[in-house]
Design an enzyme around this catalytic site. Structure first.
Site, PDB file in Angstrom:
ATOM      1  N   GLU A   1      17.926  20.297   2.399  1.00  0.00           N
ATOM      2  CA  GLU A   1      16.524  20.070   2.059  1.00  0.00           C
ATOM      3  C   GLU A   1      15.545  20.883   2.892  1.00  0.00           C
ATOM      4  OE1 GLU A   1      18.689  17.538   2.601  1.00  0.00           O
ATOM      5  OE2 GLU A   1      18.971  16.671   0.610  1.00  0.00           O
TER       6      GLU A   1
ATOM      7  N   SER B   1      19.866  14.124 -11.150  1.00  0.00           N
ATOM      8  CA  SER B   1      18.909  13.061 -10.783  1.00  0.00           C
ATOM      9  C   SER B   1      17.505  13.430 -11.213  1.00  0.00           C
ATOM     10  CB  SER B   1      18.898  12.826  -9.279  1.00  0.00           C
ATOM     11  OG  SER B   1      20.116  13.141  -8.705  1.00  0.00           O
TER      12      SER B   1
ATOM     13  N   ARG C   1      10.589  11.711 -14.946  1.00  0.00           N
ATOM     14  CA  ARG C   1      11.342  12.922 -14.577  1.00  0.00           C
ATOM     15  C   ARG C   1      11.729  13.705 -15.821  1.00  0.00           C
ATOM     16  NH1 ARG C   1      17.231  10.910 -13.711  1.00  0.00           N
ATOM     17  NH2 ARG C   1      17.135   8.885 -14.692  1.00  0.00           N
TER      18      ARG C   1
ATOM     19  N   PHE D   1      14.214  12.370   0.997  1.00  0.00           N
ATOM     20  CA  PHE D   1      14.629  13.509   1.836  1.00  0.00           C
ATOM     21  C   PHE D   1      13.519  14.561   1.924  1.00  0.00           C
ATOM     22  CE2 PHE D   1      18.716  12.281  -0.462  1.00  0.00           C
ATOM     23  CZ  PHE D   1      19.042  11.315   0.473  1.00  0.00           C
TER      24      PHE D   1
ATOM     25  N   ARG E   1      12.354   6.960 -10.793  1.00  0.00           N
ATOM     26  CA  ARG E   1      13.607   7.267 -11.491  1.00  0.00           C
ATOM     27  C   ARG E   1      13.670   6.662 -12.896  1.00  0.00           C
ATOM     28  NH1 ARG E   1      18.490   9.104 -10.475  1.00  0.00           N
ATOM     29  NH2 ARG E   1      20.300   8.175 -11.493  1.00  0.00           N
TER      30      ARG E   1
END
Lengths: 292, 317
Positions: free
Chosen positions: B56, B35, B8, B81, B165
């Site tokens: 979302e 995040s 990320r 999501f 992540r």
């Protein structure tokens, strides 16, 4: 506009709307499918937008500075097909292919057809898309406006309210959402199916400038559309009170005409009623009827 | 030295660089800028950044509207999501309307291991790859994430990307290699069997190949970074030249990489395909590595399965 030119303009729009109603009824009758009631209730809204308010060019459908129209209540597409064909976005003869195998003119807006910006049909999608388009205009310093037409039954979709929140948050005063408030949806009265009143206060609470009008009064329609935004920094919600099935006596305010289709005799009667309206507006009689 | 840069962060660094010259690039987050490691982007380019709040469906619709107006929106929202709550907007507003939206599912798979099934995204490949017109990519490390981000800006059309992540070990030494959307990368040569992996499981496949090589078994490893369109030629070549395939993915065993590979071999070159992934159950909670260990998504287990297949072939052949 002077008073006299406004009277002339309103008469022109009223005549055009009758013609659009005649075309869409023939369309639905030929295909024996369609959303008769909702197309008739939003015809005057579309006529005011496409023949009066919006900047657009049928010869150049992708003109960067055009105003955008998003049909969030995509199922009422027959009036839109009639308008776009009349304006020359595609040949009028193509209307005969509506709902036929392999056609572009399907039962919902289709962006393979010039003049259609986005594919819609799943309810609750139009407003977030319109927010994106209006935001792009702000970021790029362009002055086009975005008009998004929603149904009143559609107000039960949660994504409508996500879009409403974002439109106000980003101060999108170039965004005009319209509710075709005809009070009926497929299974009954909107207030019986899922109460959404008070719609005006809900939209105000979400940060929108709410203008409530008679959605069949062209004077009120063009004033509401032309003058938006009346409050700088706020998006506008035009709550247009309409009659489902407007213009066809036996379909008006009848829930079953949500997607009832006309038989031969009903078409004959409906066209006769609309011909009488045209006559009362001083317009020459339309050629042919059922067989045109 | 162990890599500490998560994918990320690599994505954010690439976007920061690309947005210097390309003012159409936009980033949208759903209260997820932290995040997504995209807070530096929001700070550097406020005019190219849009916050939608925790909404979302809205974020995908807004992105589609922006893309329709010529922008290149990158939507960064948790994969769990983005691939479920927003899927109708993905299907209609992105794929069907053919808008140039890049959907970045962050914290994918079991990145949020201890948070339970609501926060796991183990069905996203299955859902997104069934949508016509959508490209599906899962990069293996920070270098591939960088190459992919550059390719995404050039690519016209909707794409779903899943990234994890946590920092993962590198599978490439640098970003000095060819990356092409839809083209698998052959990372180990061998003809006794092929291991096809994607995303964070590529590392396990490579380690397994190295363990097997020490034992004289030479297997091919394909990094299938693009789940759709799948590199059918690479799959068929692997089936014909090596005779058996093991697929490894951080995804349900239903509908993901393994299924995609088996769909191709079944019609073109039927060979045994062993699908290693998360079984059809709410995945057990825990740290990502513990979950992988629990389900046998490890170099050791891949090695064991490969040996069983190769040795079985010798004894029965």
């Amino acid at each position: 506009m002077t008073e006299i030119t406004e009277v002339t303009e309103i008469t022109r729009l009223r005549r055009k709307a009758v013609e659009i109603r005649m075309t869409l009824l023939k369309l639905i009758h030929r295909a024996q499918t369609g959303h008769t009631g909702g197309s008739l209730s939003n015809t005057d809204i579309l006529t005011a937008l496409y023949y009066h308010t919006m900047k657009h060019d049928p010869q150049n459908p992708k003109w960067v500075e055009r105003d955008r129209f998003i049909a969030s209540k995509g199922h009422s597409v027959e009036s839109l097909w009639a308008v776009l064909a009349d304006l020359g976005y595609f040949p009028k003869e193509e209307l005969e292919t509506y709902s036929e195998f392999g056609t572009r003119l399907i039962g919902h807006p289709n962006n393979k057809v010039p003049g259609i910006e986005m594919n819609t049909g799943a309810l609750g999608h139009g407003l977030p898309i319109s927010v994106g388009m209006a935001l792009a205009a702000k970021r790029d310093g362009l002055n086009y406006r975005v008009f998004c037409l929603m149904g009143d039954g559609e107000q039960a979709e949660g994504s409508v309210w996500e879009g409403a929140m974002a439109g106000a948050h980003y101060k999108l005063d170039n965004l005009v959402a319209i509710i075709d408030r005809n009070g009926l949806q497929i299974s009954g009265s909107t207030e019986d199916v899922m109460g959404s009143e008070p719609l005006d206060r809900k939209w105000e609470a979400f940060g929108w400038d709410v203008v409530e009008i008679d959605g069949h009064d062209f004077g009120a329609l063009i004033h509401a559309f032309d003058s938006a935004p009346q409050v700088p920094g706020k998006p506008t919600l035009v709550l247009a009170n309409t009659i489902k099935g407007k213009g066809v006596s036996f379909a008006e305010n009848k829930v079953e005409w949500h997607h009832h289709v006309l038989n031969d005799q009903q078409l004959e009667q409906a066209l006769a009623e609309l011909q009488a309206s045209l006559k009362s507006l001083g317009a020459p009689e339309q050629e042919g009827s059922v067989h045109s | 030295m162990k890599n500490t840069i998560p994918n990320r962060q690599a994505l954010c660094e690439s976007l920061l660089e690309l947005a210097k010259t390309d003012k159409d690039i936009m980033v949208l987050t759903s209260d997820s800028r932290g995040s997504a490691a995209l807070a530096p982007f929001a700070k550097a380019y406020p005019e190219q950044f849009v916050e939608t709040g925790i909404a979302e469906q809205n974020i995908v619709g807004i992105a589609a509207g922006l893309a329709h107006s010529g922008k290149i929106p990158f939507v960064a929202s948790p994969a769990c999501f983005l691939s479920m709550r927003s899927i109708e907007q993905v299907k209609v507003d992105v794929a069907y309307s053919n808008t140039n939206v890049k959907l970045i599912g962050i914290s994918g798979g079991v990145s949020y291991g201890a948070l339970g099934m609501s926060h796991h995204s183990l069905q996203d490949f299955a859902v997104t790859r069934a949508i016509p017109g959508l490209t599906v990519i899962v990069p293996a490390d920070r270098h591939e994430t960088k190459k992919m981000t550059e390719a995404l800006v050039q690519h016209k059309g909707g794409v779903y990307v899943r990234i994890g992540r946590n920092a993962v070990e590198d599978v490439y030494e640098s970003d000095d290699y060819e990356f092409e959307i839809g083209k698998a990368v052959r990372m180990r040569e061998g003809n006794e069997l092929t291991i096809i992996a994607a995303g964070e499981t590529v590392r396990f496949a490579l380690d397994a190949a190295d363990l097997l090589a020490q034992q004289g078994i030479h297997v091919r490893v394909l990094n299938m970074h693009t789940i759709k369109p799948l590199d059918n030629d690479a799959v068929l070549a692997a089936a014909r030249e090596t005779g058996a395939i093991i697929t490894v993915e951080e995804h349900s065993i239903f509908g993901g990489l393994g299924a995609a590979v088996a769909e191709v071999t079944a019609g073109g070159a039927p060979v045994p395909v062993r699908i290693l992934g998360i079984p059809d159950e709410p995945a057990i909670a825990g740290k990502t590595a513990e979950i992988f260990q629990h389900y046998g998504i490890t170099a050791e287990n891949i090695t064991q399965i490969a040996k069983t297949i190769v040795q079985g072939r010798v004894t029965t052949g």
